[in-house]
Design a protein around this motif. Structure first.
Motif, PDB file in Angstrom:
ATOM      1  N   SER B 117       0.832  -1.202   0.000  1.00 48.85           N
ATOM      2  CA  SER B 117       0.000   0.000   0.000  1.00 48.85           C
ATOM      3  C   SER B 117       0.868   1.254   0.000  1.00 48.85           C
ATOM      4  O   SER B 117       2.070   1.198   0.241  1.00 48.85           O
ATOM      5  CB  SER B 117      -0.883   0.002   1.241  1.00 48.85           C
ATOM      6  N   ASP B 118       0.250   2.375  -0.262  1.00 50.47           N
ATOM      7  CA  ASP B 118       0.966   3.645  -0.185  1.00 50.47           C
ATOM      8  C   ASP B 118       1.527   3.866   1.218  1.00 50.47           C
ATOM      9  O   ASP B 118       2.644   4.346   1.390  1.00 50.47           O
ATOM     10  CB  ASP B 118       0.033   4.804  -0.546  1.00 50.47           C
ATOM     11  N   THR B 119       0.727   3.497   2.203  1.00 50.19           N
ATOM     12  CA  THR B 119       1.188   3.621   3.587  1.00 50.19           C
ATOM     13  C   THR B 119       2.477   2.840   3.799  1.00 50.19           C
ATOM     14  O   THR B 119       3.438   3.335   4.385  1.00 50.19           O
ATOM     15  CB  THR B 119       0.120   3.078   4.549  1.00 50.19           C
ATOM     16  N   PHE B 120       2.479   1.605   3.312  1.00 43.17           N
ATOM     17  CA  PHE B 120       3.660   0.753   3.447  1.00 43.17           C
ATOM     18  C   PHE B 120       4.883   1.455   2.867  1.00 43.17           C
ATOM     19  O   PHE B 120       5.947   1.511   3.494  1.00 43.17           O
ATOM     20  CB  PHE B 120       3.397  -0.569   2.730  1.00 43.17           C
ATOM     21  N   ILE B 121       4.722   1.994   1.688  1.00 43.48           N
ATOM     22  CA  ILE B 121       5.840   2.662   1.020  1.00 43.48           C
ATOM     23  C   ILE B 121       6.310   3.878   1.818  1.00 43.48           C
ATOM     24  O   ILE B 121       7.510   4.091   2.006  1.00 43.48           O
ATOM     25  CB  ILE B 121       5.429   3.071  -0.414  1.00 43.48           C
ATOM     26  N   ASP B 122       5.366   4.641   2.326  1.00 42.36           N
ATOM     27  CA  ASP B 122       5.741   5.821   3.115  1.00 42.36           C
ATOM     28  C   ASP B 122       6.515   5.435   4.375  1.00 42.36           C
ATOM     29  O   ASP B 122       7.517   6.053   4.724  1.00 42.36           O
ATOM     30  CB  ASP B 122       4.492   6.613   3.499  1.00 42.36           C
ATOM     31  N   ASP B 125       9.994   4.352   3.431  1.00 40.02           N
ATOM     32  CA  ASP B 125      10.796   5.507   3.066  1.00 40.02           C
ATOM     33  C   ASP B 125      11.374   6.156   4.330  1.00 40.02           C
ATOM     34  O   ASP B 125      12.586   6.399   4.424  1.00 40.02           O
ATOM     35  CB  ASP B 125       9.901   6.493   2.308  1.00 40.02           C
ATOM     36  N   ALA B 126      10.507   6.385   5.318  1.00 40.30           N
ATOM     37  CA  ALA B 126      10.936   7.025   6.569  1.00 40.30           C
ATOM     38  C   ALA B 126      11.968   6.153   7.281  1.00 40.30           C
ATOM     39  O   ALA B 126      13.024   6.609   7.704  1.00 40.30           O
ATOM     40  CB  ALA B 126       9.728   7.277   7.455  1.00 40.30           C
ATOM     41  N   ARG B 127      11.638   4.868   7.389  1.00 43.22           N
ATOM     42  CA  ARG B 127      12.498   3.948   8.129  1.00 43.22           C
ATOM     43  C   ARG B 127      13.878   3.823   7.489  1.00 43.22           C
ATOM     44  O   ARG B 127      14.876   3.597   8.161  1.00 43.22           O
ATOM     45  CB  ARG B 127      11.779   2.601   8.164  1.00 43.22           C
ATOM     46  N   LEU B 128      13.945   3.990   6.168  1.00 48.30           N
ATOM     47  CA  LEU B 128      15.224   3.886   5.467  1.00 48.30           C
ATOM     48  C   LEU B 128      15.961   5.224   5.440  1.00 48.30           C
ATOM     49  O   LEU B 128      17.063   5.323   4.899  1.00 48.30           O
ATOM     50  CB  LEU B 128      14.997   3.391   4.029  1.00 48.30           C
ATOM     51  N   GLY B 129      15.343   6.244   6.015  1.00 47.03           N
ATOM     52  CA  GLY B 129      15.993   7.561   6.038  1.00 47.03           C
ATOM     53  C   GLY B 129      15.878   8.302   4.717  1.00 47.03           C
ATOM     54  O   GLY B 129      16.777   9.047   4.334  1.00 47.03           O
ATOM     55  N   PHE B 130      14.760   8.102   4.004  1.00 44.77           N
ATOM     56  CA  PHE B 130      14.504   8.800   2.746  1.00 44.77           C
ATOM     57  C   PHE B 130      15.677   8.700   1.788  1.00 44.77           C
ATOM     58  O   PHE B 130      16.288   9.707   1.414  1.00 44.77           O
ATOM     59  CB  PHE B 130      14.139  10.266   3.036  1.00 44.77           C
ATOM     60  N   PRO B 131      16.011   7.494   1.390  1.00 43.49           N
ATOM     61  CA  PRO B 131      17.180   7.280   0.522  1.00 43.49           C
ATOM     62  C   PRO B 131      16.964   7.922  -0.845  1.00 43.49           C
ATOM     63  O   PRO B 131      15.822   8.056  -1.291  1.00 43.49           O
ATOM     64  CB  PRO B 131      17.233   5.753   0.381  1.00 43.49           C
ATOM     65  N   THR B 142      10.715  11.225  -5.794  1.00 44.97           N
ATOM     66  CA  THR B 142      10.025  11.701  -4.597  1.00 44.97           C
ATOM     67  C   THR B 142       8.562  11.266  -4.658  1.00 44.97           C
ATOM     68  O   THR B 142       8.078  10.848  -5.704  1.00 44.97           O
ATOM     69  CB  THR B 142      10.051  13.240  -4.520  1.00 44.97           C
ATOM     70  N   PRO B 143       7.859  11.389  -3.534  1.00 41.23           N
ATOM     71  CA  PRO B 143       6.424  11.062  -3.545  1.00 41.23           C
ATOM     72  C   PRO B 143       5.671  11.899  -4.582  1.00 41.23           C
ATOM     73  O   PRO B 143       4.644  11.475  -5.090  1.00 41.23           O
ATOM     74  CB  PRO B 143       5.968  11.425  -2.137  1.00 41.23           C
ATOM     75  N   GLU B 144       6.181  13.072  -4.900  1.00 41.34           N
ATOM     76  CA  GLU B 144       5.520  13.942  -5.876  1.00 41.34           C
ATOM     77  C   GLU B 144       5.892  13.575  -7.311  1.00 41.34           C
ATOM     78  O   GLU B 144       5.376  14.153  -8.264  1.00 41.34           O
ATOM     79  CB  GLU B 144       5.884  15.405  -5.628  1.00 41.34           C
ATOM     80  N   GLY B 145       6.821  12.641  -7.469  1.00 40.80           N
ATOM     81  CA  GLY B 145       7.181  12.189  -8.810  1.00 40.80           C
ATOM     82  C   GLY B 145       8.345  12.943  -9.425  1.00 40.80           C
ATOM     83  O   GLY B 145       8.566  12.891 -10.629  1.00 40.80           O
ATOM     84  N   ALA B 146       9.111  13.637  -8.600  1.00 39.13           N
ATOM     85  CA  ALA B 146      10.303  14.299  -9.121  1.00 39.13           C
ATOM     86  C   ALA B 146      11.473  13.323  -9.087  1.00 39.13           C
ATOM     87  O   ALA B 146      11.603  12.528  -8.154  1.00 39.13           O
ATOM     88  CB  ALA B 146      10.628  15.529  -8.285  1.00 39.13           C
ATOM     89  N   ILE B 147      12.299  13.382 -10.108  1.00 39.83           N
ATOM     90  CA  ILE B 147      13.458  12.483 -10.150  1.00 39.83           C
ATOM     91  C   ILE B 147      14.630  13.219 -10.769  1.00 39.83           C
ATOM     92  O   ILE B 147      14.448  14.009 -11.696  1.00 39.83           O
ATOM     93  CB  ILE B 147      13.141  11.199 -10.936  1.00 39.83           C
TER      94      ILE B 147
END
Ligand code: MN
Ligand code: MN
Ligand code: MN
Ligand code: MN
Lengths: 241, 241
Positions: B117-122, B125-131, B142-147
């Motif tokens: 789920s999206d929650t899972f991914i979020d 992301d946090a737990r990995l320190g926003f790699p 990014t969650p907004e789709g920037a790369i």
DNA sequence: CGGTAAATTTAGGTATGCCGAAATTCTGGA
DNA sequence: TCCAGAATTTCGGCATACCTAAATTTACCG
């Protein structure tokens, strides 16, 4: 990037869910598993269940005579327990490592159980310290498929004066779990039945969650969802002036 | 226990994979995305791709004129980047938290990306320190789709004397990744091109993985899979007596 | 400027797993 | 024992996503 939905040779996620559901319907209560109970639990038409049962029989996962309840074969039970193991380890992981609440994990585990690899499950198991129960108190089968059910009974089967420790709470209904959490009732809470009001009336109890005892009345559905391990029969009357 | 394979209204995992693959085929190299390239990458018949492309066009995810290459719409690109984000975060999690090797994660992420789920991914992301990059150096949107793609070029495009730091390695072929790991070549290794042998001959380099420099010859496929960030143009000759 | 080989699409068909409606079987009183 | 209502199965259909083989279109080369 493989497009193939599911590897041939292995069981489809539908097959896995049916078999797991057949097991689950008879894990805590021993009523026969009928097509309609399965259909209700799986949110699927009765006719779909009939068709799938035929397929499961062909796969050797269930024994079935038309118009009769269905039963798992040894192989079916093995598959079911493997799926149950996956489901419960995933739930435990979601709570433990990802900070999910206990009412949020069931649905997520329901789909993940079909897609993670055996390796994933093994790593999870180790990382969680080989837990023996999931966040709802459901026991986690071993990799070999062994499972030990706690000696618990549903709260709705308790008589006046009986006391017990909450051991397992059905995770089917997230709302129910949220309600219990809000009431600070969870695994380990000690419940003493004060009185049963007949004709569907509430089950009046004294409850101790660690922060001091208080009174609480359980409705029908609640009392059927909570499983309690006996801690002896106190004189319930002593608590009721 | 829902049997339904995929929630109506949302995109099927096939749709997700096609869109993600269209994006991936043009992420690092800008060749047009044709049906046959898609078919090869997805291990699917050309005709299947044609049919799916029609469907993607109806869904507004791609622009397509018959017999022409396909291109993502803005909405298609959004979906693709969301899937790429999922895939790369999952790979990172598998390596970081579950101790997978970098050659083992791709296939597992390939199926998990559709079910978490999206929650899972979020939470991940946090737990990995926003790699910002996955284990193969692929940047994580990014969650907004920037790369942001690193300013890297494939090793096979380097001339004599050029030096660079390995920034990204294609994770398509696990065997190739295992080989590189065995050779102690990975992200961060510094490669200096000594000579290009023409007609498909090897690319001779000096390589420094931190434990002292040594010589190494890259074959065709290897040199096409490794992406290198320039670290200036040393006089390559100085290294070759 | 054809004409052909390669790429792509269309046509016809398979496998799953679902549904509603119709037929079948079972079961518990009368 | 019989029979109506409930449970279950069968039947005909639908959607998705795949395939092979047969068109169709494109693109390049002489
Ligand atoms: Mn499931
Ligand atoms: Mn549970
Ligand atoms: Mn995928
Ligand atoms: Mn990767």
């Amino acid at each position: 990037m493989a497009a193939r939905t599911h590897p041939p040779g292995s069981d489809s996620s539908s097959v896995q869910d049916y078999v797991k559901t057949i097991y689950s319907l008879s894990e805590w209560r021993t009523e026969p598993v009928t097509s309609s109970r399965l259909a209700a639990r799986l949110s699927v038409a009765n006719s779909s269940v009939s068709e799938m049962i035929r397929k499961l029989a062909e796969l050797g996962l269930v024994a079935h005579k038309p118009y009769r309840p269905v039963e798992l074969t040894a192989e079916g039970r093995r598959l079911a327990l493997a799926m149950v193991r996956r489901h419960r380890l995933l739930e435990t992981f979601l709570v433990q490592d990802l900070g999910y609440r206990w009412d949020e994990v069931h649905d997520e585990a329901e789909v993940l159980e079909h897609t993670v690899s055996d390796t994933f499950i093994d790593r999870l198991d180790a990382r969680l310290g080989f837990p023996s129960a999931d966040p709802h108190g459901d026991p986690i089968p071993t990799p070999e498929g062994a499972i030990t059910l706690p000696d618990a009974r549903p709260l709705d089967s308790f008589d006046d004066g009986h006391a017990g420790r909450v051991t397992r709470i059905s995770d089917e209904d997230p709302q129910l779990l949220r309600f219990l959490a809000a009431e600070d009732i969870g695994l380990g809470s000690v419940v003493t039945v004060l009185a049963r009001i007949p004709f569907g009336g509430p089950l009046q109890t004294r409850i101790d969650t660690g922060a001091g005892p208080r009174d609480f009345s359980f409705g029908d559905e609640l009392a059927r969802s909570i499983w309690v391990e006996s801690v002896g029969e106190h004189a319930g009357c002593s608590l009721v002036p």
